[in-house]
Design a protein around this motif. Structure first.
Motif, short mmCIF file in Angstrom:
data_model
loop_
_atom_site.label_atom_id
_atom_site.label_comp_id
_atom_site.label_asym_id
_atom_site.label_seq_id
_atom_site.Cartn_x
_atom_site.Cartn_y
_atom_site.Cartn_z
N SER A 186 0.82 -1.21 0.00
CA SER A 186 0.00 0.00 0.00
C SER A 186 0.86 1.26 0.00
O SER A 186 0.35 2.35 -0.22
N GLY A 187 2.14 1.10 0.34
CA GLY A 187 3.02 2.25 0.48
C GLY A 187 3.14 2.72 1.92
O GLY A 187 4.01 3.51 2.26
N ALA A 220 -6.47 0.66 5.19
CA ALA A 220 -6.98 0.87 3.83
C ALA A 220 -8.51 0.97 3.83
O ALA A 220 -9.09 1.84 3.17
N GLU A 221 -9.16 0.09 4.58
CA GLU A 221 -10.63 0.09 4.63
C GLU A 221 -11.17 1.39 5.23
O GLU A 221 -12.10 2.00 4.70
N VAL A 222 -10.58 1.84 6.31
CA VAL A 222 -11.03 3.08 6.95
C VAL A 222 -10.75 4.27 6.06
O VAL A 222 -11.59 5.18 5.94
N THR A 223 -9.62 4.28 5.41
CA THR A 223 -9.29 5.37 4.49
C THR A 223 -10.34 5.46 3.38
O THR A 223 -10.79 6.54 3.02
N SER A 259 2.63 -6.37 18.80
CA SER A 259 1.71 -5.25 18.67
C SER A 259 2.04 -4.43 17.43
O SER A 259 3.20 -4.08 17.20
N VAL A 260 1.00 -4.13 16.65
CA VAL A 260 1.13 -3.24 15.49
C VAL A 260 0.13 -2.10 15.67
O VAL A 260 -1.07 -2.28 15.43
N PRO A 261 0.60 -0.93 16.11
CA PRO A 261 -0.30 0.21 16.26
C PRO A 261 -0.75 0.72 14.88
O PRO A 261 0.05 0.80 13.95
N SER A 262 -2.02 1.05 14.77
CA SER A 262 -2.53 1.61 13.52
C SER A 262 -2.26 3.11 13.47
O SER A 262 -1.80 3.71 14.44
#
Length: 128
Positions: free
Chosen positions: A27-28, A121-124, A45-48
């Motif tokens: 996605s970049g 990506a979905e929220v964007t 943990s992967v913070p958004s």
């Protein structure tokens, strides 16, 4: 570091309690994964990119979306972490150290970074 080397991944930061991995996604966007040791458990943990100043600012529709996504996951779950005083949606997984081998480590890392990137990506798209 051995598990990362086996996958061809670079470790961005490492000490006796925490490892940091960074991934540039298709996605970049860049996803950052933290592995933190707590006694006999590792927290992945992967913070958004989505953080809020207070609990009152957290959009309920996003929390509902994440709860639904969590029910479909075999690896990882969504939660809200406090990071630098902000409430941040994060994709996490906890595992006993004794259960982790190189393949399980790679499965968890890939699953979490992919899930976080897909959610962003979905929220964007929803907010566009």
């Amino acid at each position: 570091s051995r598990y990362c080397a086996r996958q061809g991944w670079q470790v961005a930061g490492l000490n006796d309690r925490r490892a940091v991995l960074k991934f540039t996604m298709d996605s970049g966007r860049e996803q950052t994964l933290y592995v933190i040791r707590y006694d006999t458990t590792l927290e992945f943990s992967v913070p958004s990119m989505f953080g809020f100043d207070s609990d009152d600012d957290i959009p309920h529709f996003l929390s509902t979306l994440l709860l639904k996504r969590s029910r479909e996951r075999k690896v990882g779950f969504w939660c809200i972490e406090t990071i630098d005083g902000r409430q941040v949606y994060s994709c996490m997984h906890n595992a006993e150290i004794q259960l982790i081998d190189a393949d399980y480590f790679a499965l968890v890392v890939r699953g979490l970074i992919w899930e976080c990137d897909e959610f962003e990506a979905e929220v964007t798209r929803l907010l566009a």
